[in-house]
Structures are given as structure tokens and as C-alpha cells.
Write a protein that holds these residues in place. Structure first.
Motif, PDB file in Angstrom:
ATOM      1  N   THR A 313      35.845  30.441  37.415  1.00 56.97           N
ATOM      2  CA  THR A 313      35.473  31.475  36.452  1.00 56.97           C
ATOM      3  C   THR A 313      36.521  31.622  35.358  1.00 56.97           C
ATOM      4  O   THR A 313      36.199  31.584  34.162  1.00 56.97           O
ATOM      5  N   THR A 314      37.772  31.781  35.753  1.00 58.24           N
ATOM      6  CA  THR A 314      38.826  32.050  34.772  1.00 58.24           C
ATOM      7  C   THR A 314      39.077  30.841  33.864  1.00 58.24           C
ATOM      8  O   THR A 314      38.958  30.924  32.646  1.00 58.24           O
ATOM      9  N   ILE A 399      39.313  44.578  42.115  1.00 58.00           N
ATOM     10  CA  ILE A 399      39.369  43.771  40.891  1.00 58.00           C
ATOM     11  C   ILE A 399      38.234  42.761  40.848  1.00 58.00           C
ATOM     12  O   ILE A 399      37.548  42.603  39.823  1.00 58.00           O
ATOM     13  N   LEU A 400      37.999  42.063  41.955  1.00 58.54           N
ATOM     14  CA  LEU A 400      36.944  41.055  41.959  1.00 58.54           C
ATOM     15  C   LEU A 400      35.562  41.695  41.808  1.00 58.54           C
ATOM     16  O   LEU A 400      34.691  41.148  41.108  1.00 58.54           O
ATOM     17  N   MET A 405      31.038  42.290  38.130  1.00 57.59           N
ATOM     18  CA  MET A 405      29.969  43.081  37.509  1.00 57.59           C
ATOM     19  C   MET A 405      30.089  43.085  35.988  1.00 57.59           C
ATOM     20  O   MET A 405      29.074  43.075  35.280  1.00 57.59           O
ATOM     21  N   CYS A 406      31.318  43.078  35.482  1.00 53.51           N
ATOM     22  CA  CYS A 406      31.508  43.018  34.023  1.00 53.51           C
ATOM     23  C   CYS A 406      31.023  41.684  33.465  1.00 53.51           C
ATOM     24  O   CYS A 406      30.513  41.616  32.345  1.00 53.51           O
ATOM     25  N   GLY A 407      31.188  40.602  34.257  1.00 47.69           N
ATOM     26  CA  GLY A 407      30.700  39.309  33.820  1.00 47.69           C
ATOM     27  C   GLY A 407      29.197  39.296  33.651  1.00 47.69           C
ATOM     28  O   GLY A 407      28.660  38.771  32.658  1.00 47.69           O
ATOM     29  N   ILE A 408      28.487  39.896  34.601  1.00 49.08           N
ATOM     30  CA  ILE A 408      27.026  39.984  34.486  1.00 49.08           C
ATOM     31  C   ILE A 408      26.646  40.931  33.350  1.00 49.08           C
ATOM     32  O   ILE A 408      25.734  40.664  32.564  1.00 49.08           O
ATOM     33  N   MET A 428      39.820  38.877  33.705  1.00 52.37           N
ATOM     34  CA  MET A 428      40.949  39.454  34.432  1.00 52.37           C
ATOM     35  C   MET A 428      40.920  39.104  35.918  1.00 52.37           C
ATOM     36  O   MET A 428      41.882  39.358  36.637  1.00 52.37           O
ATOM     37  N   SER A 429      39.829  38.511  36.403  1.00 53.73           N
ATOM     38  CA  SER A 429      39.781  38.092  37.806  1.00 53.73           C
ATOM     39  C   SER A 429      40.889  37.085  38.103  1.00 53.73           C
ATOM     40  O   SER A 429      41.318  36.945  39.254  1.00 53.73           O
ATOM     41  N   GLY A 430      41.385  36.398  37.069  1.00 52.58           N
ATOM     42  CA  GLY A 430      42.471  35.444  37.275  1.00 52.58           C
ATOM     43  C   GLY A 430      43.746  36.070  37.800  1.00 52.58           C
ATOM     44  O   GLY A 430      44.594  35.378  38.380  1.00 52.58           O
ATOM     45  N   ALA A 431      43.907  37.391  37.632  1.00 55.05           N
ATOM     46  CA  ALA A 431      45.103  38.064  38.143  1.00 55.05           C
ATOM     47  C   ALA A 431      45.139  38.064  39.668  1.00 55.05           C
ATOM     48  O   ALA A 431      46.182  38.369  40.263  1.00 55.05           O
ATOM     49  N   CYS A 432      44.023  37.711  40.312  1.00 50.99           N
ATOM     50  CA  CYS A 432      43.966  37.698  41.777  1.00 50.99           C
ATOM     51  C   CYS A 432      44.414  36.370  42.373  1.00 50.99           C
ATOM     52  O   CYS A 432      44.511  36.253  43.602  1.00 50.99           O
ATOM     53  N   ILE A 433      44.668  35.373  41.529  1.00 53.01           N
ATOM     54  CA  ILE A 433      45.085  34.066  42.055  1.00 53.01           C
ATOM     55  C   ILE A 433      46.386  34.194  42.835  1.00 53.01           C
ATOM     56  O   ILE A 433      46.524  33.677  43.950  1.00 53.01           O
TER      57      ILE A 433
END
Length: 526
Positions: A313-314, A399-400, A405-408, A428-433
């Protein structure tokens, strides 16, 4: 007398002959460590800029190279494919030949082939030269974290690696900034024997290799890792490096360093009596097979799937982000969703001919990218502060869930400005890596921890390659599917994270979690 908090009185004789870890602790922490971290940070910035540069190059090069969206998708996947295919080789080479020569050699060649890439006359030559440049680019990406960590004592190692990693976020700000300086400039220099015109996008390819070129100059004056020198038996050279660190940090002459010799430690040499590809394969098998057996199998599947989804995704969307922002910035109609605007840029004209190729980049694209890069970098810092108070599991789930939901929602909202905000939050989901890597460290026993992290990161790189290609196909055929699919994957990742141990488990001491020096480890933490 005390050095770095270690009292020397009454211990001079003992300290004159000690281990490397004790000597590194006595060398102190100061200017040398900071300068070394900045150099490694510059290398990391070069890695991220070269990995993501095609996101800004391809929109500007689409007319010269006659690129379709599908072709842009697999071009964007080239750097990730190179990392997947060659990281293990570079790691093995760094473990046998040294960290410094491997990085120096690969960075110089990557920068040289980037220059060659800028003169590519067609798509095939561009792809081949870009792949070769990316192969050498992946060398430092597999080694630099180890090189950075091994110049710091155990007390400061994690902190310095974290500071060095922050340059990845800085790179996402510098990249659009450099693109903003170069791409809007109008120049056209024909090169007849190549049948090309040297335009701004070609210069941008070279500019993104500058961090590597500058880092290579600095690296020429840097020493080899003391940990590697100690591991191969170069004890005198190793001690001299530690004395240099001490001299710069403490502003004292090297001769005043209390350690006069290093204890010869018994290093663990895997397959010491066997050589060749068979030994390597057996070692990999012994380290990998237990990860796919109970009780570790569920955690292996979870960490690999979550990292695959986040990376897909990111990174998958990031390489298309400049193209999407540029289409939105050039849209002069009324309110419309992101996909409506993207579809309108590819509609045929009334007479059946295609709309004339347009490779201009709107300056709003770079401005918005810089803002989003700053928010993205800040997100890492916020998560870093919150994780000690809240725990990893709640942060991952929240966060995920929100970003998915923001992506949809980015596809569903009819206003493109609101869609861009939601799309930025989606990234911003990339901050979870980093959090997932920390989770993997805690879930797996020490013996298999490095391989588990490597495996999850490898699946993440596969996700980056798959994501960039799939998104290219969907943006051409059915734009909405890309938002539904990857937004849904992120939400499913959040549901998977609900099965992780809670905060009590996070704070619970783990018996096999022992602070160990990184010894010949070239796996890449986030």
C-alpha cells in the motif's frame, strides 16, 4: 578518573586487556558517533531517493519514452525487485569482504549507472540500466544499518540507528524538493548520436544519485567496522579504530586510551568446516524451517502478511502519488472524485484520437508532496513517543483501521481536495512498518529472530513490487478497485493485529531476550 561513566581507578590493569564491547563503551559517545550517523543517514537518504525517484521521473518522461501506465508500473517495481534479488548476496559479501568496501564499491557504480540511465534513448535501455543501477543501490541498503550500529556501544546503538533511520523520512521530503527545483526548468539539448533530447527528467535521475556520490567521498575517509575487524582477527587495526573514536569524542590523544589490547573472543563461525553453496543452503534451511512449524508458524504468517500489505500500500501507491497529484493539480473542472479526474485524463477525444501526451508537472504536485512528506516523517516521531505509553498492539490496530478506511473513503468522496487529504492519511499506514518489526523481534526466539525479521521484510519488498504493478493496471482499467483492494487489505491487517499479545505481554520480560552485539548481521531493520 572516569570515562563515559566507567570508573578507571583500581581497574587500569583489567581495562588494559578487555573485550571489544567494553572498549567501545570506554571510547565514549560524542562528535565521532554523530558524524558517522550523519554519513550513514545520507546513505539511507540516497537509498530511499533512488528507490522512489521513478515516481517523479516517469510522469515527466512518459512522452519521451512513450510509456503506458502498465509500463510505468513495472518500471516502478525495478528498484524493489533488485533489492529482493540481491540483498542476500550483498549481505554475504559484506560478511566476508567487509562493510566499507562493499558499500563504497556499490555506491560508486550505482551513481555511475544512474548517469548512464539518464542518457537512455528508449524504454528497454532505460529499464536495463535502471535495473543495474538498482542492483548496486541495494548493496548499501542491506549493509548500512549494520555499519552504523557497529560503530556505537550497546548503550547507544539503538538510539543512533533510530536517528539514522529518520533520514528515510527526510528523503521523502528532499526528493520532491529536488524535483521541484529541476522539473519545472525548461531546457532541451539534442544529442544526435543517441537520438535523444536531454531534458529536466534526465537531470533528475542524476540528481537523485548525488547522495550516493557524496557519501562515497565521505566513506573513503571512514574506517572499516571495528566489529568486522575484530571478527576476522584484525585486533590491532580494530583497536586503532576504537582509539580514533575515543580521541575524537574525548578530545584526548589516542595513546591515553586505557585499553592496550583486546581479548581474543571465540566467535561463532557457521559451517566452519564446510564451504560452498551447499553450506549456505543448509544454514538457510536450518534457520528458516522452524519458522514454518508450530508454535512459530502463526506468527510467521501474521508478520509476513501484515508487512506485505503495508509495503504494497505505502510504496505501491507512493510511486504513483506524484502522477495522481499532478492530474489533480491540472484539473480545472468542477468537483469530481480522484478516479473521475484520473479517468478523464485518459479519455479519447471525440474524433477517436488520443489526447496529446502531456508530461508537464504542476508545481502544486511538489508542494503537496513536501507537506505530506513532513507529515509522514512526523508520524514516525509521534508513534515513537506513544508506543511506550500505549503499547504496540493498540497503535497498530487503530492506525491500520483508520488509514484503511481513509483509503476507501478517498475514492468515495466527490471532492478531490478532501480525497487528497484522505489519500495522504491512507499513506500514513507506513508508520506501522517499524512497529511490526519490533513485534517480530518480541514474538520470535533469539535464535530465529534475525531470519524472521529478514523474511517479513522480504515479503514487504515483494509487496512493494506487486503493489506498484497492480495499482498501475487498476488505474488504467478500474481506478476504484485499487482503493477498495488496498484499503481492504490494510483493514484486514488491523484485524490480524488483534491477535497480538497485549501491553502486559509487551512489558513482560522475555527470558531469551538478551542484548547481543550485532556480529556479522546484515539484515535490514526499518
Amino acid at each position: 578518573m572516569a570515562i563515559n561513566g566507567v570508573v578507571l581507578s583500581g581497574r587500569n590493569e583489567k581495562l588494559s586487556h578487555t573485550t571489544l564491547d567494553e572498549a567501545m563503551l570506554l571510547s565514549g559517545f560524542g562528535v565521532y558517533n554523530i558524524l558517522h550517523m550523519l554519513m550513514c543517514g545520507l546513505i539511507l537518504m540516497g537509498v530511499i531517493m533512488q528507490s522512489l525517484a521513478l515516481g517523479y521521473v516517469m510522469p515527466a518522461a512518459q512522452c519521451d519514452l512513450d510509456l503506458t501506465l502498465q509500463q510505468r508500473g513495472w518500471l516502478a517495481a525495478i528498484p524493489f525487485a533488485a533489492i529482493i534479488l540481491t540483498s542476500y548476496f550483498w549481505g554475504w559479501l559484506a560478511d566476508t569482504q567487509g562493510r566499507r568496501p562493499v558499500m563504497l564499491f556499490s555506491m560508486i557504480l550505482s551513481a555511475i549507472f544512474s548517469v548512464f540511465t539518464s542518457f537512455s534513448p528508449n524504454l528497454i535501455s532505460f529499464a536495463v540500466l535502471q535495473f543495474i543501477s538498482s542492483v548496486f543501490m541495494s548493496g548499501p541498503s542491506a549493509v548500512v544499518y549494520t555499519y552504523l550500529g557497529e560503530f556505537n556501544s550497546l548503550r547507544h546503538r539503538d538510539k543512533m540507528v533510530a536517528f539514522g533511520s529518520s533520514f528515510v523520512g527526510i528523503g521523502t521530503v528532499v526528493l520532491p524538493g529536488i524535483s521541484w527545483l529541476i522539473l519545472p526548468v525548461e531546457f532541451y539539448h539534442p544529442i544526435s548520436f543517441l537520438d535523444i533530447a536531454y531534458r529536466p527528467w534526465r537531470l533528475l535521475v542524476v540528481a537523485c544519485a548525488l547522495p550516493y556520490a557524496i557519501s562515497a567521498i565521505f566513506l573513503m575517509f571512514a574506517p572499516e567496522s571495528p566489529k568486522f575487524l575484530n571478527a576476522i582477527g584484525e585486533y590491532e587495526v580494530c583497536l586503532d579504530v576504537v582509539k580514533t573514536i575515543y580521541s575524537v569524542n574525548q578530545r584526548m590523544p589516542k595513546d591515553s586510551f586505557p585499553v592496550k589490547s583486546l581479548i581474543v573472543e571465540n566467535h561463532i563461525n557457521k559451517d566452519v568446516d564446510s564451504h560452498g553453496i551447499g553450506a549456505v543452503l543448509r544454514s538457510m534451511r536450518d534457520q528458516t524451517v522452524p519458522l514454518f512449524k508450530r508454535p512459530l508458524l502463526p506468527w510467521t504468517c501474521l508478520t509476513c502478511f501484515v508487512q506485505f500489505g503495508i509495503f504494497a500500500t505505502t510504496n505501491g501507491f507512493y510511486v504513483w502519488f506524484p502522477s495522481i497529484l499532478n492530474s489533480l493539480a491540472n484539473h480545472d473542472g468542477g468537483e469530481a472524485s480522484i478516479c473521475d479526474i484520473l479517468d478523464a485524463t485518459r479519455l479519447p477525444a471525440d474524433n477517436g484520437t488520443l489526447i496529446e501526451c502531456n508530461d508537464t508537472m504542476n508545481t502544486e504536485t511538489f508542494e503537496r508532496s513536501i507537506y505530506i512528506g513532513l507529515v509522514f516523517s512526523s508520524m514516525y516521531i509521534i508513534v515513537g513517543f506513544l508506543v511506550d505509553f500505549v503499547g504496540k498492539k493498540p497503535i497498530l490496530v487503530v492506525i491500520l483501521s483508520v488509514t484503511g478506511m481513509c483509503g476507501i473513503g478517498a475514492h468515495l468522496v466527490p471532492n478531490s481536495q478532501v480525497g487528497v487529504v484522505l489519500f495522504a492519511i491512507f499513506q500514513m499506514s507506513g508508520a506501522c512498518i517499524g512497529l511490526m518489526t519490533a513485534v517480530a523481534v518480541e514474538l520470535f526466539p533469539t535464535k530465529y529472530r534475525a531470519m524472521a525479521v529478514c523474511l517479513s521484510m522480504m515479503m514487504g519488498r515483494v509487496g512493494s513490487m506487486a503493489g506498484s504493478n497492480l495499482i498501475g493496471v487498476f488505474l488504467q482499467s478500474n481506478c476504484g478497485i485499487s482503493f477498495y483492494l488496498f484499503g481492504g487489505i490494510i483493514i484486514v491487517n488491523a484485524l490480524f493485529c488483534l491477535t497480538l499479545p497485549g501491553k502486559k505481554q509487551d512489558n513482560k520480560p522475555v527470558k531469551d531476550t538478551v542484548v547481543e552485539p550485532a556480529e556479522n548481521e546484515t539484515h535490514e531493520p526499518v
